[in-house]
Design an enzyme around this catalytic site. Sequence first.
Site, short mmCIF file in Angstrom:
data_model
loop_
_atom_site.label_atom_id
_atom_site.label_comp_id
_atom_site.label_asym_id
_atom_site.label_seq_id
_atom_site.Cartn_x
_atom_site.Cartn_y
_atom_site.Cartn_z
N LYS A 48 19.15 159.43 -7.70
CA LYS A 48 18.70 158.04 -7.47
C LYS A 48 19.67 157.34 -6.55
O LYS A 48 20.89 157.41 -6.75
CB LYS A 48 18.60 157.31 -8.81
CG LYS A 48 18.01 155.91 -8.68
CD LYS A 48 17.77 155.26 -10.02
CE LYS A 48 19.00 154.57 -10.57
NZ LYS A 48 19.48 153.44 -9.77
N LYS A 67 13.03 148.96 -6.00
CA LYS A 67 12.37 147.90 -6.80
C LYS A 67 11.60 146.93 -5.90
O LYS A 67 11.87 145.72 -5.89
CB LYS A 67 13.37 147.14 -7.65
CG LYS A 67 14.13 147.99 -8.64
CD LYS A 67 15.03 147.15 -9.54
CE LYS A 67 15.84 147.96 -10.50
NZ LYS A 67 16.94 148.73 -9.88
N PHE A 68 10.63 147.45 -5.16
CA PHE A 68 9.81 146.59 -4.30
C PHE A 68 9.20 145.48 -5.17
O PHE A 68 8.73 145.76 -6.28
CB PHE A 68 8.69 147.39 -3.64
CG PHE A 68 9.19 148.42 -2.67
CD1 PHE A 68 9.73 148.04 -1.44
CD2 PHE A 68 9.13 149.78 -2.98
CE1 PHE A 68 10.19 149.00 -0.55
CE2 PHE A 68 9.59 150.74 -2.08
CZ PHE A 68 10.11 150.34 -0.87
N ILE A 91 4.44 140.74 -1.99
CA ILE A 91 2.99 140.91 -1.82
C ILE A 91 2.73 142.29 -1.18
O ILE A 91 3.62 142.88 -0.53
CB ILE A 91 2.38 139.79 -0.96
CG1 ILE A 91 3.03 139.75 0.43
CG2 ILE A 91 2.49 138.45 -1.68
CD1 ILE A 91 2.29 138.89 1.43
N TYR A 117 23.83 150.35 -23.11
CA TYR A 117 23.80 151.81 -23.04
C TYR A 117 23.33 152.41 -24.36
O TYR A 117 23.64 151.92 -25.44
CB TYR A 117 25.20 152.35 -22.73
CG TYR A 117 25.64 152.07 -21.31
CD1 TYR A 117 24.96 152.64 -20.24
CD2 TYR A 117 26.72 151.22 -21.05
CE1 TYR A 117 25.36 152.38 -18.93
CE2 TYR A 117 27.12 150.96 -19.75
CZ TYR A 117 26.43 151.54 -18.69
OH TYR A 117 26.81 151.28 -17.39
P1 5BU Z 1 24.95 152.84 -14.77
O1 5BU Z 1 26.18 152.93 -13.96
O2 5BU Z 1 24.59 154.14 -15.52
O3 5BU Z 1 24.88 151.63 -15.63
O4 5BU Z 1 23.82 152.66 -13.61
C1 5BU Z 1 22.48 152.44 -13.90
C2 5BU Z 1 21.65 152.44 -12.65
O5 5BU Z 1 20.28 152.25 -13.01
C3 5BU Z 1 21.95 151.36 -11.65
O6 5BU Z 1 21.73 151.90 -10.35
C4 5BU Z 1 20.95 150.27 -11.91
O7 5BU Z 1 20.60 149.58 -10.74
C5 5BU Z 1 19.78 151.06 -12.41
N1 5BU Z 1 18.96 150.36 -13.43
C6 5BU Z 1 19.44 149.94 -14.63
O8 5BU Z 1 20.61 150.09 -14.93
N2 5BU Z 1 18.60 149.36 -15.55
C7 5BU Z 1 17.29 149.15 -15.30
O9 5BU Z 1 16.57 148.66 -16.16
C8 5BU Z 1 16.82 149.60 -14.04
C9 5BU Z 1 17.64 150.19 -13.13
BR1 5BU Z 1 15.06 149.36 -13.65
#
Ligand code: 5BU
Length: 344
Positions: free
Chosen positions: A68, A105-106, A109, A296
């Site tokens: 990602k 995350k588009f 419109i 988390y």
């Molecule tokens: P982390 O470092 O594991 O916290 O990163 C999480 C990634 O997932 C980060 O790139 C966020 O932009 C992405 N993310 C998120 O954390 N939570 C969400 O609900 C969404 C995307 Br949608």
Amino acid sequence: MCADRPKHPTLKATFAERAKGASHPLSNYLLRLMELKQSNLCLSADVTSARELLHLADKVGPSIVVLKTHYDILAGWDYHPQTGTGAKLGSLARKHGFLIFEDRKFGDIGHTVQMQYTGGTARIIDWAHIVNVNMVPGKAAVQGLAEAAAKWRSRVNYEVKTSVSVGTPFPMSSTRRMEPRTTRATGISVQGRWLRQVPTNGTTTVEKEALPPYERGLLILAQMSSTGNFMNEEYTQACVEAAREHKDFVMGFVSQENLNSSPTDSFLHMTPGCQLPPEGEEENGAVMGDGLGQNYNTPAKLVGLCGTDIIIVGRGIIKAGDPQAEAKRYRDRAWTAYQKRTSQ
Ligand code: 5BU
């Protein structure tokens, strides 16, 4: 944390079984890849430069099935369609066997999201197999992206047929590339290939050219991991409805739990907000948030209890002393949770 939803058959089915019923060719590919690599791990490669991104993708590639990106947080992103960062990521994806998911995350419109997806300097559609959409503007955003992907697909098909170089894709028809080749290789694993299946009846099916099909897929942002977000149940169910209306383009959701509810739903669920306690403290260790709203949960909870399919991990891996080893640990824990879930 996950709602008390009726048990859906996708909670018990293996990824291989689900691949057979997948309506989206990229979901079919991804599910087979997951089974073959024994991984349901997505690395969220949130580093600060394109160089670091490519280095990390090469190191962690063997453990993941999806990489990602947030291309707009990276310094030094090279926009060249054939030799730039997107194209380089594409060759690492082919080398290690993973899909690229641009977490863009588009959220505009339909007409604007089409332009953001296909145009500008980034030309996201050319290098990202998967993107996601924020459903706040309504279903037209999904419709807009679906139309753009269909146009891209027919252009790429045309260009391949007429042998014009198109950067990321490859000079072979997707159907040919998807066909497994069968070779005689009794009881031995085929060295140097990341895709192989266990021998059955003395025959090993080796997918030599196991490259993804020429397709693009969408994930709908149905639930978020952050504290106090506004995605309530009504919003989440509207996302599920939109997904059902575009099964040929929507692969599934970014969500915190399994949202399949109708018997014919076979969507994939990718889940951010995942960390493990340090090694050796996994039994009793707690995982805290990041102080900026991120929550988390462990792979055991997300995959095992909430029924999601792929965990998305960023800092848990990137900030570790040895990201390669840490990716293996996450992969192992998420895969174990999946095995437990499907075997219970
Ligand atoms: P982390 O470092 O594991 O916290 O990163 C999480 C990634 O997932 C980060 O790139 C966020 O932009 C992405 N993310 C998120 O954390 N939570 C969400 O609900 C969404 C995307 Br949608």
